[in-house]
Design a protein around this motif. Structure first.
Motif, PDB file in Angstrom:
ATOM      1  N   GLN A 274       0.632  -1.332  -0.153  1.00 31.98           N
ATOM      2  CA  GLN A 274      -0.477   0.020   0.467  1.00 31.98           C
ATOM      3  C   GLN A 274       0.415   1.326  -0.164  1.00 31.98           C
ATOM      4  O   GLN A 274       1.719   1.323   1.060  1.00 31.98           O
ATOM      5  N   VAL A 275       0.372   2.300  -1.141  1.00 28.51           N
ATOM      6  CA  VAL A 275       1.866   2.976  -1.078  1.00 28.51           C
ATOM      7  C   VAL A 275       2.086   4.728   0.144  1.00 28.51           C
ATOM      8  O   VAL A 275       2.168   4.227   0.281  1.00 28.51           O
ATOM      9  N   LYS A 276       0.444   4.059   0.058  1.00 30.74           N
ATOM     10  CA  LYS A 276      -0.275   5.555   2.021  1.00 30.74           C
ATOM     11  C   LYS A 276       1.014   4.724   3.151  1.00 30.74           C
ATOM     12  O   LYS A 276       1.328   5.947   3.397  1.00 30.74           O
ATOM     13  N   THR A 277       0.254   3.721   2.822  1.00 33.83           N
ATOM     14  CA  THR A 277       1.402   3.369   3.876  1.00 33.83           C
ATOM     15  C   THR A 277       3.017   3.237   3.974  1.00 33.83           C
ATOM     16  O   THR A 277       4.055   2.927   5.038  1.00 33.83           O
ATOM     17  N   TYR A 278       3.530   2.354   2.942  1.00 31.53           N
ATOM     18  CA  TYR A 278       4.851   2.646   2.833  1.00 31.53           C
ATOM     19  C   TYR A 278       5.588   3.927   2.830  1.00 31.53           C
ATOM     20  O   TYR A 278       6.291   4.377   3.892  1.00 31.53           O
ATOM     21  N   GLY A 279       4.341   5.080   2.252  1.00 26.90           N
ATOM     22  CA  GLY A 279       4.688   6.496   2.466  1.00 26.90           C
ATOM     23  C   GLY A 279       5.249   7.109   4.494  1.00 26.90           C
ATOM     24  O   GLY A 279       6.333   7.437   4.188  1.00 26.90           O
ATOM     25  N   GLN A 280       4.161   6.174   4.839  1.00 26.56           N
ATOM     26  CA  GLN A 280       4.442   6.612   6.468  1.00 26.56           C
ATOM     27  C   GLN A 280       5.812   6.244   7.113  1.00 26.56           C
ATOM     28  O   GLN A 280       6.524   6.669   7.325  1.00 26.56           O
ATOM     29  N   VAL A 281       6.011   5.367   6.023  1.00 25.30           N
ATOM     30  CA  VAL A 281       7.170   4.734   6.784  1.00 25.30           C
ATOM     31  C   VAL A 281       8.316   4.916   6.405  1.00 25.30           C
ATOM     32  O   VAL A 281       9.527   5.683   7.288  1.00 25.30           O
ATOM     33  N   LEU A 282       8.364   5.760   5.537  1.00 23.95           N
ATOM     34  CA  LEU A 282       9.593   5.933   4.280  1.00 23.95           C
ATOM     35  C   LEU A 282       9.219   7.648   5.176  1.00 23.95           C
ATOM     36  O   LEU A 282      11.041   8.393   5.218  1.00 23.95           O
ATOM     37  N   GLU A 283       8.586   8.349   5.100  1.00 24.62           N
ATOM     38  CA  GLU A 283       8.611   9.666   6.230  1.00 24.62           C
ATOM     39  C   GLU A 283       9.524   9.562   7.297  1.00 24.62           C
ATOM     40  O   GLU A 283      10.173  10.677   7.576  1.00 24.62           O
ATOM     41  N   ALA A 284       9.218   8.241   8.218  1.00 23.78           N
ATOM     42  CA  ALA A 284       9.921   8.734   9.279  1.00 23.78           C
ATOM     43  C   ALA A 284      11.279   7.484   9.088  1.00 23.78           C
ATOM     44  O   ALA A 284      12.172   8.721  10.380  1.00 23.78           O
ATOM     45  N   PHE A 285      11.105   7.272   8.248  1.00 22.10           N
ATOM     46  CA  PHE A 285      12.797   6.806   7.884  1.00 22.10           C
ATOM     47  C   PHE A 285      13.718   7.776   7.266  1.00 22.10           C
ATOM     48  O   PHE A 285      15.011   8.426   7.260  1.00 22.10           O
ATOM     49  N   TRP A 286      13.089   9.116   6.963  1.00 20.13           N
ATOM     50  CA  TRP A 286      13.656  10.437   6.027  1.00 20.13           C
ATOM     51  C   TRP A 286      13.946  11.641   6.803  1.00 20.13           C
ATOM     52  O   TRP A 286      14.067  13.141   6.271  1.00 20.13           O
ATOM     53  N   LYS A 287      13.179  11.318   8.165  1.00 20.84           N
ATOM     54  CA  LYS A 287      12.518  12.630   9.338  1.00 20.84           C
ATOM     55  C   LYS A 287      13.900  13.626   9.070  1.00 20.84           C
ATOM     56  O   LYS A 287      13.614  14.433   9.362  1.00 20.84           O
ATOM     57  N   THR A 288      15.458  12.674   8.844  1.00 17.70           N
ATOM     58  CA  THR A 288      16.746  14.323   9.181  1.00 17.70           C
ATOM     59  C   THR A 288      16.328  14.627   7.859  1.00 17.70           C
ATOM     60  O   THR A 288      16.621  15.925   8.125  1.00 17.70           O
ATOM     61  N   TRP A 289      15.954  14.951   7.093  1.00 13.53           N
ATOM     62  CA  TRP A 289      15.717  15.071   5.687  1.00 13.53           C
ATOM     63  C   TRP A 289      14.335  15.990   5.460  1.00 13.53           C
ATOM     64  O   TRP A 289      14.108  17.175   4.360  1.00 13.53           O
TER      65      TRP A 289
END
Length: 325
Positions: A274-289
């Motif tokens: 699910q793209v939206k759920t993956y996007g939420q995960v990616l947002e957390a991993f990219w928090k630094t940027w």
């Protein structure tokens, strides 16, 4: 006659005076994260978020250990410290079992600490400690595999884990640790490398992500690329819908562990992405940027990526331009 296997989840044997690894009397409480790591990255008093959202410190997380466990952990930590400080090439040449043992020592050590805390909390209010049977089964199997530190264990057939080591252009002070207990997935970024591990997937993650892994093979990654890869593995671990089973045979000489087939069902091994759920995960991993979910999934058909361009081609780390933070 075979030596019995210590199975702490059978009767919730998590006493303060019982070795977390061997089940024999403990002689002291030892930090889960090795002292060299705590000192090198000044982690002792830095916050560490637990499963129930409580905040501990890296130095708080300790497990009871026996003399045999202390010796085995010391030898392993010494070997890992040397390899990690030498960098990517040495880490990549380590036997996978050594990496699995070291990663699992941290992950299971945290689990043990969490369970002990949960038992204490429940007793304080006069209630029994309850735990998901499927999670307890998974954690119990992981613990048996970790006993390879102090006992002879033979893994037969498909190995229970997936582990990949990548070269990464990290800054010298970088220490990025992540784990997810329920799915037993882990990532670490430091020195000039990154490690991603799924500790109980029977190698399926490497198949699932084969296409992108082939694209990054032999390439040095930008930190944001390693974090994107980690996000993909963490999210797919959530989609993994099997509870791996193992034939475990203790003998006088060794414990033999063999992975049972995962594909006996007609159902796919992974649920739908699910793209939206993956996007939420990616947002957390990219928090630094500082990338927002809106930016990441602005095009739901092609979420933002620093690994692949619009044509699916690998993006070289040197080409990546990021906003100044």
């Amino acid at each position: 006659m075979s030596k019995a296997i210590f199975r702490p989840f059978d009767r919730y044997t998590f006493g303060e005076d019982i070795c977390f690894l061997t089940g024999v009397p403990a002689v002291l409480q030892q930090t889960v994260f090795p002292q060299w790591l705590l000192k090198q990255f000044d982690l002792e008093d830095k916050p560490f978020k637990m499963m129930d959202e409580r905040i501990a410190t890296y130095g708080d997380i300790k497990v009871p250990v026996s003399a045999a466990a202390i010796s085995a952990i010391h030898d392993l930590d010494e070997e890992i410290e040397k390899a990690f400080n030498e960098g990517f090439e040495t880490v990549r040449s380590l036997p996978e079992l050594k990496l699995f043992q070291w990663i699992t020592k941290q992950v299971y050590g945290i689990i043990h600490w969490e369970v002990r805390a949960g038992i204490r909390q429940q007793r304080a209010i006069g209630e029994d400690f309850n735990f998901s049977q499927s999670i307890a089964h998974k954690f119990g199997n992981l613990h048996i595999m970790l006993q390879s530190l102090t006992r002879e264990v033979e893994f037969e057939g498909v190995l229970p884990w997936s582990i990949k080591v990548f070269p990464v252009n990290n800054s010298p002070e970088t220490f990025g640790y992540r784990d997810e207990m329920n799915t037993l997935v882990f990532s670490l970024r430091m020195k000039d490398f990154g490690v991603i591990a799924c500790l109980q997937d029977n190698g399926e993650s490497l198949n699932y992500h084969r296409e992108v892994l082939e694209k990054v093979e032999g390439k040095t990654l930008h930190p944001i690329q390693l974090e994107e890869l980690s996000a993909r593995f963490f999210y797919s671990a959530y989609l993994f819908n099997r509870l791996p089973e193992y034939t475990i045979l203790p003998t006088e000489e060794a414990i033999y562990i063999e992975s049972m087939p995962l594909r006996i069902s007609s159902r796919a091994v992974y649920d739908n992405w699910q793209v939206k759920t993956y996007g939420q995960v990616l947002e957390a991993f990219w928090k630094t940027w500082g990338f927002s979910l809106f930016e990441i999934i602005k095009n739901p058909e092609q979420p933002m990526s620093f690994l692949e361009n619009e044509n699916g081609e690998f993006i070289n780390a040197e080409e990546i331009q990021l906003p100044v933070q």
